[in-house]
Design a protein around this motif. Structure first.
Motif, mmCIF file in Angstrom:
data_model
loop_
_atom_site.group_PDB
_atom_site.id
_atom_site.type_symbol
_atom_site.label_atom_id
_atom_site.label_comp_id
_atom_site.label_asym_id
_atom_site.label_seq_id
_atom_site.Cartn_x
_atom_site.Cartn_y
_atom_site.Cartn_z
ATOM 1 N N VAL A 15 24.764 71.361 35.998
ATOM 2 C CA VAL A 15 24.918 72.182 37.201
ATOM 3 C C VAL A 15 24.031 71.644 38.324
ATOM 4 O O VAL A 15 24.490 71.393 39.441
ATOM 5 C CB VAL A 15 24.597 73.657 36.907
ATOM 6 C CG1 VAL A 15 24.569 74.463 38.202
ATOM 7 C CG2 VAL A 15 25.626 74.254 35.950
ATOM 8 N N GLN A 16 22.760 71.449 38.041
ATOM 9 C CA GLN A 16 21.850 70.921 39.054
ATOM 10 C C GLN A 16 22.197 69.491 39.441
ATOM 11 O O GLN A 16 22.063 69.087 40.594
ATOM 12 C CB GLN A 16 20.405 70.990 38.543
ATOM 13 C CG GLN A 16 19.823 72.389 38.521
ATOM 14 C CD GLN A 16 19.796 73.016 39.920
ATOM 15 O OE1 GLN A 16 19.460 72.361 40.900
ATOM 16 N NE2 GLN A 16 20.167 74.287 40.002
ATOM 17 N N ALA A 17 22.667 68.725 38.464
ATOM 18 C CA ALA A 17 22.985 67.319 38.731
ATOM 19 C C ALA A 17 24.187 67.169 39.659
ATOM 20 O O ALA A 17 24.234 66.248 40.479
ATOM 21 C CB ALA A 17 23.240 66.589 37.415
ATOM 22 N N LEU A 18 25.165 68.049 39.543
ATOM 23 C CA LEU A 18 26.401 67.897 40.311
ATOM 24 C C LEU A 18 26.435 68.722 41.597
ATOM 25 O O LEU A 18 27.209 68.408 42.504
ATOM 26 C CB LEU A 18 27.611 68.257 39.447
ATOM 27 C CG LEU A 18 28.203 67.084 38.657
ATOM 28 C CD1 LEU A 18 27.259 66.604 37.556
ATOM 29 C CD2 LEU A 18 29.541 67.464 38.063
ATOM 30 N N ASN A 19 25.629 69.772 41.676
ATOM 31 C CA ASN A 19 25.669 70.604 42.882
ATOM 32 C C ASN A 19 25.063 69.847 44.061
ATOM 33 O O ASN A 19 23.989 69.264 43.967
ATOM 34 C CB ASN A 19 24.913 71.904 42.655
ATOM 35 C CG ASN A 19 25.152 72.896 43.789
ATOM 36 O OD1 ASN A 19 26.279 73.294 44.053
ATOM 37 N ND2 ASN A 19 24.091 73.294 44.477
ATOM 38 N N HIS A 20 25.772 69.858 45.190
ATOM 39 C CA HIS A 20 25.308 69.196 46.401
ATOM 40 C C HIS A 20 24.950 70.284 47.422
ATOM 41 O O HIS A 20 25.831 70.929 47.994
ATOM 42 C CB HIS A 20 26.408 68.274 46.960
ATOM 43 C CG HIS A 20 25.966 67.421 48.091
ATOM 44 N ND1 HIS A 20 26.336 67.662 49.399
ATOM 45 C CD2 HIS A 20 25.165 66.325 48.122
ATOM 46 C CE1 HIS A 20 25.811 66.746 50.190
ATOM 47 N NE2 HIS A 20 25.085 65.921 49.444
ATOM 48 N N PRO A 21 23.660 70.527 47.640
ATOM 49 C CA PRO A 21 23.240 71.685 48.439
ATOM 50 C C PRO A 21 23.849 71.758 49.834
ATOM 51 O O PRO A 21 24.223 72.846 50.293
ATOM 52 C CB PRO A 21 21.712 71.531 48.501
ATOM 53 C CG PRO A 21 21.363 70.784 47.260
ATOM 54 C CD PRO A 21 22.494 69.825 47.061
ATOM 55 N N LEU A 22 23.967 70.627 50.527
ATOM 56 C CA LEU A 22 24.521 70.672 51.880
ATOM 57 C C LEU A 22 26.006 71.022 51.879
ATOM 58 O O LEU A 22 26.488 71.755 52.744
ATOM 59 C CB LEU A 22 24.275 69.343 52.596
ATOM 60 C CG LEU A 22 22.814 69.017 52.908
ATOM 61 C CD1 LEU A 22 22.713 67.691 53.656
ATOM 62 C CD2 LEU A 22 22.155 70.131 53.710
ATOM 63 N N THR A 23 26.738 70.491 50.899
ATOM 64 C CA THR A 23 28.153 70.867 50.779
ATOM 65 C C THR A 23 28.280 72.341 50.438
ATOM 66 O O THR A 23 29.107 73.063 51.016
ATOM 67 C CB THR A 23 28.857 70.015 49.713
ATOM 68 O OG1 THR A 23 28.806 68.638 50.083
ATOM 69 C CG2 THR A 23 30.312 70.434 49.549
ATOM 70 N N ALA A 24 27.447 72.818 49.500
ATOM 71 C CA ALA A 24 27.480 74.232 49.118
ATOM 72 C C ALA A 24 27.178 75.124 50.312
ATOM 73 O O ALA A 24 27.783 76.193 50.488
ATOM 74 C CB ALA A 24 26.488 74.483 47.991
ATOM 75 N N LEU A 25 26.258 74.686 51.160
ATOM 76 C CA LEU A 25 25.895 75.458 52.346
ATOM 77 C C LEU A 25 27.062 75.530 53.326
ATOM 78 O O LEU A 25 27.402 76.604 53.839
ATOM 79 C CB LEU A 25 24.674 74.819 53.004
ATOM 80 C CG LEU A 25 24.101 75.512 54.235
ATOM 81 C CD1 LEU A 25 23.565 76.889 53.872
ATOM 82 C CD2 LEU A 25 22.995 74.658 54.850
ATOM 83 N N ALA A 26 27.674 74.383 53.599
ATOM 84 C CA ALA A 26 28.812 74.352 54.516
ATOM 85 C C ALA A 26 29.964 75.198 53.992
ATOM 86 O O ALA A 26 30.591 75.967 54.741
ATOM 87 C CB ALA A 26 29.270 72.907 54.731
ATOM 88 N N VAL A 27 30.241 75.088 52.704
ATOM 89 C CA VAL A 27 31.335 75.847 52.101
ATOM 90 C C VAL A 27 31.042 77.351 52.135
ATOM 91 O O VAL A 27 31.945 78.170 52.347
ATOM 92 C CB VAL A 27 31.597 75.363 50.658
ATOM 93 C CG1 VAL A 27 32.507 76.320 49.906
ATOM 94 C CG2 VAL A 27 32.218 73.965 50.684
#
Length: 314
Positions: free
Chosen positions: A218-230
């Motif tokens: 989960v931590q390895a694949l999550n991209h914080p900036l993409t998650a924020l934009a989404v």
């Protein structure tokens, strides 16, 4: 030899879905230090895949691409699901959650044509193929002379119909073509301003059961900036009741720690479009994702209020 998989990924059976899920399969196996064979792809046919002759709004909306996969997740037949984010309904079913959002691909729409190099070059009355009410409305807002015709099916089917002359041009998501290695068919990547993408377009969603979000992958694949934009885009989608029945666009970009979100709703015939933009500073701070979602909801509500009681559904 491994007797059973360590992790089972639920995926649609289309070539694009399998390509996307295969990417996640390899990434998850690497993050867990496992051979790829230990992460199994479980193919699931959804109602949205079975019914190809009508718009999704006629048969129940975009949730028909996720429903059967989510049922398998809740039943324990799979351990996680890979979805195209733009297919994920605004509300998660009880017991499920979006655990990770990998880095986004190109969010733009792609113009594909055998004879014409760009959208602007289409002749008057040209047939433009799309099943998206959003793309229809945006195209007609710029070119009310075009003839919009319904086009569903997998990517290969759509490309073949265009090549066979059923349409002068078609519109598809750039991200899907890139992931399939078909970027050479793109004649023009359409402007993110003229063709504001669907909320979450170009991003993937990794869905799990609640309480199972602490896995290493989960931590390895999550991209914080993409998650924020989404988060911002999906906030707008909630406010606008974004579905296959409404022409809704939303796109967030992040530059130097500032998130800028633009969202809009359009009349299906393109005659009117209602749009709002806003920013979130310190996008990397704690609580930014919740703030981004709130920004999206506020802008979406402003668009909804501007549209008022005017007809925005088909």
């Amino acid at each position: 030899m491994m007797s059973s998989p360590v992790l089972r990924i639920g995926t649609r059976r289309s070539k694009l879905a399998l390509a996307q899920s295969g990417m996640m399969q390899r990434a998850i196996a690497a993050a867990m230090g496992l051979p790829v064979e230990a992460v199994e792809l479980v193919e699931i046919v959804t109602t949205g895949d079975r019914v190809q002759d009508r718009r999704l709004l006629e048969i129940g909306g975009k949730a028909l691409f996720t429903k059967e996969i989510e049922e398998a997740l809740l039943d324990g037949r799979i351990d996680l699901a890979v979805h195209s984010m733009k297919d994920v309904p605004a509300e998660q079913p009880p017991g499920l959650t979006l655990a990770a959002i990998p880095e986004r691909e190109d969010a733009s729409d792609a113009f594909i044509s055998t004879h014409y190099p760009s959208f602007a070059d289409l002749p008057a009355g040209a047939r433009l193929g799309t099943a998206s009410l959003r793309r229809q409305a945006q195209a007609l807002a710029l070119r009310p002379d075009l003839k919009i015709e319904m086009l569903r099916g997998n990517v290969d089917t759509r490309l073949k119909r265009q090549a066979d002359g059923d349409f002068e041009a078609i519109l598809l998501a750039t991200a899907g073509l890139n992931r399939l290695g078909l970027s050479e068919v793109i004649r023009e990547r359409l402007s993110l301003d003229d063709f504001l993408p669907a909320p979450g377009q170009g991003a993937l969603a990794l869905q799990t059961r609640e309480g199972e979000t602490d896995a290493d992958w989960v931590q390895a694949l999550n991209h914080p900036l993409t998650a924020l934009a989404v988060a911002a885009e999906r906030g707008a989608m909630v406010a606008l009741e974004g579905s296959c029945r409404t022409a809704v666009g939303a796109h967030a970009r992040i530059d130097d720690g500032v998130l800028t979100l633009t969202t809009e709703m359009l009349a299906p015939d393109g005659s009117t479009r209602w749009r709002r933009s806003g920013t979130l500073v310190e996008a990397g701070s704690s609580g930014a994702e919740a703030a981004a979602r709130i920004l999206g909801e506020r802008l979406g509500q402003e668009v909804h209020a501007a549209a008022g009681d005017q007809q925005v559904e088909v």
